[in-house]
Design a protein around this motif. Sequence first.
Motif, PDB file in Angstrom:
ATOM      1  N   MET A   1       0.849  -1.154   0.000  1.00  0.00           N
ATOM      2  CA  MET A   1       0.000   0.000   0.000  1.00  0.00           C
ATOM      3  C   MET A   1       0.900   1.223   0.000  1.00  0.00           C
ATOM      4  SD  MET A   1      -3.072  -1.300   2.488  1.00  0.00           S
ATOM      5  CE  MET A   1      -2.148  -1.018   3.948  1.00  0.00           C
ATOM      6  N   PRO A   2       0.886   1.968  -1.074  1.00  0.00           N
ATOM      7  CA  PRO A   2       1.782   3.112  -1.179  1.00  0.00           C
ATOM      8  C   PRO A   2       1.369   4.252  -0.259  1.00  0.00           C
ATOM      9  CG  PRO A   2       0.369   2.967  -3.088  1.00  0.00           C
ATOM     10  CD  PRO A   2       0.101   1.745  -2.258  1.00  0.00           C
ATOM     11  N   ASP A   3       2.359   5.024   0.146  1.00  0.00           N
ATOM     12  CA  ASP A   3       2.099   6.201   0.958  1.00  0.00           C
ATOM     13  C   ASP A   3       1.548   7.303   0.075  1.00  0.00           C
ATOM     14  OD1 ASP A   3       3.099   4.937   3.170  1.00  0.00           O
ATOM     15  OD2 ASP A   3       5.138   5.670   2.834  1.00  0.00           O
ATOM     16  N   SER A   4       0.677   8.125   0.634  1.00  0.00           N
ATOM     17  CA  SER A   4       0.123   9.216  -0.155  1.00  0.00           C
ATOM     18  C   SER A   4       1.156  10.314  -0.371  1.00  0.00           C
ATOM     19  CB  SER A   4      -1.117   9.790   0.533  1.00  0.00           C
ATOM     20  OG  SER A   4      -0.761  10.277   1.817  1.00  0.00           O
ATOM     21  N   ASP A   5       2.188  10.390   0.477  1.00  0.00           N
ATOM     22  CA  ASP A   5       3.223  11.402   0.319  1.00  0.00           C
ATOM     23  C   ASP A   5       4.091  11.150  -0.909  1.00  0.00           C
ATOM     24  OD1 ASP A   5       2.328  12.544   2.621  1.00  0.00           O
ATOM     25  OD2 ASP A   5       3.795  11.527   3.896  1.00  0.00           O
ATOM     26  N   ALA A   6       4.185   9.913  -1.346  1.00  0.00           N
ATOM     27  CA  ALA A   6       5.048   9.570  -2.466  1.00  0.00           C
ATOM     28  C   ALA A   6       4.523  10.153  -3.776  1.00  0.00           C
ATOM     29  CB  ALA A   6       5.182   8.059  -2.593  1.00  0.00           C
TER      30      ALA A   6
ATOM     31  N   GLY B   1       6.154  -1.700  -4.948  1.00  0.00           N
ATOM     32  CA  GLY B   1       4.760  -1.763  -4.506  1.00  0.00           C
ATOM     33  C   GLY B   1       3.804  -2.001  -5.659  1.00  0.00           C
ATOM     34  N   MET B   2       4.081  -1.377  -6.790  1.00  0.00           N
ATOM     35  CA  MET B   2       3.230  -1.581  -7.958  1.00  0.00           C
ATOM     36  C   MET B   2       3.330  -3.014  -8.463  1.00  0.00           C
ATOM     37  SD  MET B   2       4.004   2.067  -9.817  1.00  0.00           S
ATOM     38  CE  MET B   2       3.178   1.731 -11.339  1.00  0.00           C
ATOM     39  N   ALA B   3       4.533  -3.569  -8.423  1.00  0.00           N
ATOM     40  CA  ALA B   3       4.719  -4.961  -8.853  1.00  0.00           C
ATOM     41  C   ALA B   3       3.999  -5.917  -7.897  1.00  0.00           C
ATOM     42  CB  ALA B   3       6.206  -5.291  -8.925  1.00  0.00           C
ATOM     43  N   GLN B   4       4.061  -5.642  -6.591  1.00  0.00           N
ATOM     44  CA  GLN B   4       3.351  -6.471  -5.620  1.00  0.00           C
ATOM     45  C   GLN B   4       1.844  -6.397  -5.838  1.00  0.00           C
ATOM     46  OE1 GLN B   4       4.701  -4.893  -1.907  1.00  0.00           O
ATOM     47  NE2 GLN B   4       6.509  -6.197  -1.839  1.00  0.00           N
ATOM     48  N   ASP B   5       1.332  -5.203  -6.097  1.00  0.00           N
ATOM     49  CA  ASP B   5      -0.102  -5.040  -6.346  1.00  0.00           C
ATOM     50  C   ASP B   5      -0.530  -5.817  -7.589  1.00  0.00           C
ATOM     51  OD1 ASP B   5      -0.108  -3.370  -4.186  1.00  0.00           O
ATOM     52  OD2 ASP B   5      -0.308  -1.513  -5.351  1.00  0.00           O
ATOM     53  N   LEU B   6       0.263  -5.727  -8.653  1.00  0.00           N
ATOM     54  CA  LEU B   6      -0.053  -6.434  -9.891  1.00  0.00           C
ATOM     55  C   LEU B   6      -0.013  -7.943  -9.682  1.00  0.00           C
ATOM     56  CD1 LEU B   6      -0.676  -6.374 -12.917  1.00  0.00           C
ATOM     57  CD2 LEU B   6       1.800  -6.350 -13.309  1.00  0.00           C
ATOM     58  N   LEU B   7       1.000  -8.423  -8.977  1.00  0.00           N
ATOM     59  CA  LEU B   7       1.114  -9.853  -8.720  1.00  0.00           C
ATOM     60  C   LEU B   7      -0.063 -10.356  -7.892  1.00  0.00           C
ATOM     61  CD1 LEU B   7       2.834 -12.378  -9.061  1.00  0.00           C
ATOM     62  CD2 LEU B   7       4.030 -11.748  -6.977  1.00  0.00           C
ATOM     63  N   PHE B   8      -0.461  -9.607  -6.865  1.00  0.00           N
ATOM     64  CA  PHE B   8      -1.619 -10.000  -6.063  1.00  0.00           C
ATOM     65  C   PHE B   8      -2.877 -10.036  -6.920  1.00  0.00           C
ATOM     66  CE2 PHE B   8      -5.276  -9.404  -3.382  1.00  0.00           C
ATOM     67  CZ  PHE B   8      -5.035 -10.274  -2.338  1.00  0.00           C
TER      68      PHE B   8
ATOM     69  N   MET C   1     -14.525 -11.953  -7.179  1.00  0.00           N
ATOM     70  CA  MET C   1     -13.653 -10.836  -7.558  1.00  0.00           C
ATOM     71  C   MET C   1     -13.753  -9.705  -6.529  1.00  0.00           C
ATOM     72  SD  MET C   1     -12.093 -11.661 -10.290  1.00  0.00           S
ATOM     73  CE  MET C   1     -12.216 -12.787 -11.653  1.00  0.00           C
ATOM     74  N   LEU C   2     -14.947  -9.413  -6.087  1.00  0.00           N
ATOM     75  CA  LEU C   2     -15.157  -8.359  -5.105  1.00  0.00           C
ATOM     76  C   LEU C   2     -14.507  -8.703  -3.765  1.00  0.00           C
ATOM     77  CD1 LEU C   2     -16.548  -5.615  -4.934  1.00  0.00           C
ATOM     78  CD2 LEU C   2     -18.576  -6.776  -4.086  1.00  0.00           C
ATOM     79  N   ALA C   3     -14.463  -9.962  -3.428  1.00  0.00           N
ATOM     80  CA  ALA C   3     -13.816 -10.396  -2.185  1.00  0.00           C
ATOM     81  C   ALA C   3     -12.312 -10.136  -2.219  1.00  0.00           C
ATOM     82  CB  ALA C   3     -14.079 -11.877  -1.948  1.00  0.00           C
ATOM     83  N   GLY C   4     -11.771  -9.876  -3.378  1.00  0.00           N
ATOM     84  CA  GLY C   4     -10.348  -9.563  -3.492  1.00  0.00           C
ATOM     85  C   GLY C   4      -9.972  -8.248  -2.831  1.00  0.00           C
ATOM     86  N   ILE C   5     -10.912  -7.335  -2.694  1.00  0.00           N
ATOM     87  CA  ILE C   5     -10.607  -6.041  -2.077  1.00  0.00           C
ATOM     88  C   ILE C   5     -10.268  -6.203  -0.603  1.00  0.00           C
ATOM     89  CG2 ILE C   5     -11.515  -3.744  -1.524  1.00  0.00           C
ATOM     90  CD1 ILE C   5     -13.180  -3.999  -4.147  1.00  0.00           C
ATOM     91  N   PRO C   6     -11.132  -6.820   0.220  1.00  0.00           N
ATOM     92  CA  PRO C   6     -10.724  -7.018   1.615  1.00  0.00           C
ATOM     93  C   PRO C   6      -9.562  -8.000   1.747  1.00  0.00           C
ATOM     94  CG  PRO C   6     -12.883  -7.981   1.241  1.00  0.00           C
ATOM     95  CD  PRO C   6     -12.520  -7.230   0.006  1.00  0.00           C
ATOM     96  N   ALA C   7      -9.467  -8.955   0.829  1.00  0.00           N
ATOM     97  CA  ALA C   7      -8.342  -9.894   0.885  1.00  0.00           C
ATOM     98  C   ALA C   7      -7.017  -9.161   0.659  1.00  0.00           C
ATOM     99  CB  ALA C   7      -8.516 -10.991  -0.158  1.00  0.00           C
ATOM    100  N   TYR C   8      -7.011  -8.212  -0.260  1.00  0.00           N
ATOM    101  CA  TYR C   8      -5.801  -7.426  -0.540  1.00  0.00           C
ATOM    102  C   TYR C   8      -5.364  -6.665   0.714  1.00  0.00           C
ATOM    103  CZ  TYR C   8      -2.973  -3.553  -2.221  1.00  0.00           C
ATOM    104  OH  TYR C   8      -1.967  -2.633  -2.384  1.00  0.00           O
ATOM    105  N   PHE C   9      -6.284  -5.917   1.289  1.00  0.00           N
ATOM    106  CA  PHE C   9      -5.930  -5.128   2.460  1.00  0.00           C
ATOM    107  C   PHE C   9      -5.582  -6.013   3.649  1.00  0.00           C
ATOM    108  CE2 PHE C   9      -8.224  -1.904   0.010  1.00  0.00           C
ATOM    109  CZ  PHE C   9      -7.279  -0.894   0.047  1.00  0.00           C
ATOM    110  N   GLY C  10      -6.315  -7.092   3.830  1.00  0.00           N
ATOM    111  CA  GLY C  10      -6.004  -8.017   4.915  1.00  0.00           C
ATOM    112  C   GLY C  10      -4.632  -8.636   4.761  1.00  0.00           C
ATOM    113  N   PHE C  11      -4.279  -9.014   3.559  1.00  0.00           N
ATOM    114  CA  PHE C  11      -2.968  -9.630   3.318  1.00  0.00           C
ATOM    115  C   PHE C  11      -1.844  -8.647   3.595  1.00  0.00           C
ATOM    116  CE2 PHE C  11       0.583 -10.490   0.400  1.00  0.00           C
ATOM    117  CZ  PHE C  11       0.966 -11.733   0.886  1.00  0.00           C
ATOM    118  N   PHE C  12      -1.930  -7.448   3.046  1.00  0.00           N
ATOM    119  CA  PHE C  12      -0.823  -6.508   3.202  1.00  0.00           C
ATOM    120  C   PHE C  12      -0.751  -5.911   4.604  1.00  0.00           C
ATOM    121  CE2 PHE C  12      -0.764  -6.723  -1.431  1.00  0.00           C
ATOM    122  CZ  PHE C  12       0.583  -6.931  -1.619  1.00  0.00           C
ATOM    123  N   ILE C  13      -1.883  -5.750   5.274  1.00  0.00           N
ATOM    124  CA  ILE C  13      -1.847  -5.284   6.662  1.00  0.00           C
ATOM    125  C   ILE C  13      -1.232  -6.351   7.556  1.00  0.00           C
ATOM    126  CG2 ILE C  13      -3.296  -4.721   8.653  1.00  0.00           C
ATOM    127  CD1 ILE C  13      -5.116  -3.196   6.673  1.00  0.00           C
TER     128      ILE C  13
END
Length: 90
Positions: free
Chosen positions: A1-6, A32-39, A67-79
Amino acid sequence: MPDSDAAETPDDETDLSVADRARTVLSENGTGMAQDLLFALAWVGLASLLYDFAFPTAPRWVLYMFMLAGIPAYFGFFISLEVAKERSAR
């Protein structure tokens, strides 16, 4: 999850070309972009396989729910990954 400051650019970088700005963004956020794409690719592949083979008679909306379940799965995985890194650093 990228920082908003970047995403913010300093005032001295406003005269850079689009290619230079793209290089800067990729150098700062490339991992981070590569990790997001891979996920995303892994999740879509898993959801498609589940829909096609585990639930072949399910209606089409089930695929959309996978597919929609991927949104909480993404945040849950990276958190949880960040929490694990913090615990291992102690």
